[in-house]
Write a protein that holds these residues in place. Structure first.
Motif, PDB file in Angstrom:
ATOM      1  N   ASP A   1       4.473   7.671   1.141  1.00 46.16           N
ATOM      2  CA  ASP A   1       3.807   6.862   2.157  1.00 46.16           C
ATOM      3  C   ASP A   1       4.321   5.442   2.023  1.00 46.16           C
ATOM      4  O   ASP A   1       4.106   4.787   1.004  1.00 46.16           O
ATOM      5  N   ARG A   2       5.023   4.949   3.058  1.00 47.68           N
ATOM      6  CA  ARG A   2       5.647   3.633   2.969  1.00 47.68           C
ATOM      7  C   ARG A   2       4.683   2.483   3.182  1.00 47.68           C
ATOM      8  O   ARG A   2       5.069   1.322   3.092  1.00 47.68           O
ATOM      9  N   GLY A   3       3.421   2.734   3.464  1.00 46.25           N
ATOM     10  CA  GLY A   3       2.426   1.682   3.556  1.00 46.25           C
ATOM     11  C   GLY A   3       2.479   0.922   4.869  1.00 46.25           C
ATOM     12  O   GLY A   3       3.044   1.385   5.859  1.00 46.25           O
ATOM     13  N   THR A   4       1.895  -0.271   4.866  1.00 45.38           N
ATOM     14  CA  THR A   4       1.786  -1.080   6.084  1.00 45.38           C
ATOM     15  C   THR A   4       2.510  -2.408   5.914  1.00 45.38           C
ATOM     16  O   THR A   4       2.634  -2.924   4.804  1.00 45.38           O
TER      17      THR A   4
ATOM     18  N   GLY B   1       0.781  -1.216   0.000  1.00 45.26           N
ATOM     19  CA  GLY B   1       0.000   0.000   0.000  1.00 45.26           C
ATOM     20  C   GLY B   1       0.818   1.275   0.000  1.00 45.26           C
ATOM     21  O   GLY B   1       0.292   2.349   0.311  1.00 45.26           O
ATOM     22  N   TRP B   2       2.122   1.160  -0.344  1.00 49.30           N
ATOM     23  CA  TRP B   2       2.918   2.381  -0.378  1.00 49.30           C
ATOM     24  C   TRP B   2       2.521   3.235  -1.583  1.00 49.30           C
ATOM     25  O   TRP B   2       2.059   2.721  -2.596  1.00 49.30           O
ATOM     26  N   GLU B   3       2.685   4.522  -1.447  1.00 48.69           N
ATOM     27  CA  GLU B   3       2.267   5.442  -2.493  1.00 48.69           C
ATOM     28  C   GLU B   3       3.336   6.502  -2.740  1.00 48.69           C
ATOM     29  O   GLU B   3       3.969   6.994  -1.806  1.00 48.69           O
ATOM     30  N   VAL B   4       3.510   6.811  -4.001  1.00 44.26           N
ATOM     31  CA  VAL B   4       4.418   7.883  -4.406  1.00 44.26           C
ATOM     32  C   VAL B   4       3.590   8.946  -5.120  1.00 44.26           C
ATOM     33  O   VAL B   4       2.982   8.668  -6.160  1.00 44.26           O
TER      34      VAL B   4
END
Length: 280
Positions: free
Chosen positions: A172-175, A161-164
């Protein structure tokens, strides 16, 4: 607890890297490099493992498992583990989700058939993930991956779930997922400095063996002195590391490491299990 772990890894790419990775199926000279790994390099590597009585982890494309069952069977008979390296030696980013899943399933079936056990670890043939790879690894019940480079000597949990959003907000490095990542370092594989390819962007080769393994020793020494039970992950390819003097330098490195107190050699699956159990 040991002071340091060493996980000796091999990409038994054989002919698959040339047939799939470099589109060289019609170039017998390049394919012969892969056959050298099958007929000469791998037996020499296995002899070194037998001499030092250390385990190894072999990431093998399913194409090679099906093409060289007797040779791959020797890896199993010698007590080493086989792990998934795709069926084709090509980037998953070049596949649709259905193609990637089919490729992984065929690779799993090939390894399970010859090893009698399902592979629980994966390394992408090119060190790349597609947007579907992580979901597929979870669906196919893999326990660990070794395609990422987010650390050098310490495993960690893969994240989803990371987002750039470079224009809209911070990364956002996600979970965390439940898949262990055992990271690797390109500088610990000999393929880049010792494989001449006469086409951009892969023009390279003719490295210095002594300088290359001196880098290994310096990296290991730093880990040994500064990390609490760090994991030193090497990646060699029998079609290269089976040649002299690379093989001689590799043996010298093993001599150097085995002289250090508190060093243990582990398979990748053992490293993943110990990390998951909180023992690392």
């Amino acid at each position: 607890m040991p002071e340091a772990l060493v996980a000796l890894n091999y990409g038994f790419d054989a002919v698959a890297t040339w047939v799939h990775g470099f589109d060289s199926a019609d170039q017998p000279s390049r394919v012969s490099r892969g056959l050298y790994g099958v007929d000469v390099g791998l037996p020499r590597i296995l002899d070194v493992h037998r001499e030092y009585e250390v385990p190894g982890t072999f990431f093998v494309p399913g194409y090679n498992v099906e093409s060289f069952p007797d040779t791959v069977g020797r890896i199993v008979r010698d007590g080493h583990e086989l792990q998934c390296h795709g069926w084709k030696h090509t980037s998953p980013t070049e596949m649709t989700r259905e193609e990637e899943r089919s490729d992984l399933e065929r690779a799993i079936a090939a390894i399970e058939d010859i090893a009698g056990r399902r592979p629980d670890g994966y390394r992408s043939p090119t060190g790349d993930f597609s947007s579907d790879t992580l979901d597929l690894l979870r669906e196919l019940e893999f326990e660990f991956d070794s395609s990422m480079q987010g650390d050098d000597f310490t495993p960690y949990m893969l994240r989803d779930g990371w987002e750039v959003n470079p224009e809209q907000g911070p990364f956002d490095r996600g979970t965390e997922t439940d898949i262990v990542e055992i990271p690797f370092d390109w500088s610990l594989t000999e393929f880049i400095p010792f494989t001449p390819i006469w086409s951009d962007p892969h023009r390279r080769g003719y490295g210095n063996e002594a300088v290359y393994f001196d880098r290994w020793r310096k990296m290991f020494d730093w880990m040994y002195a500064n990390e609490d039970c760090g994991v030193f992950v090497t990646i060699l390819h029998p079609q290269l590391s089976g040649r002299i003097p690379l093989l001689s330098e590799f043996r010298a490195f093993l001599e150097y490491v085995t002289d250090k107190p508190g060093v243990e050699f582990k398979t990748m699956s053992a490293v993943a299990e110990e990390f998951r159990d909180g023992e690392l």
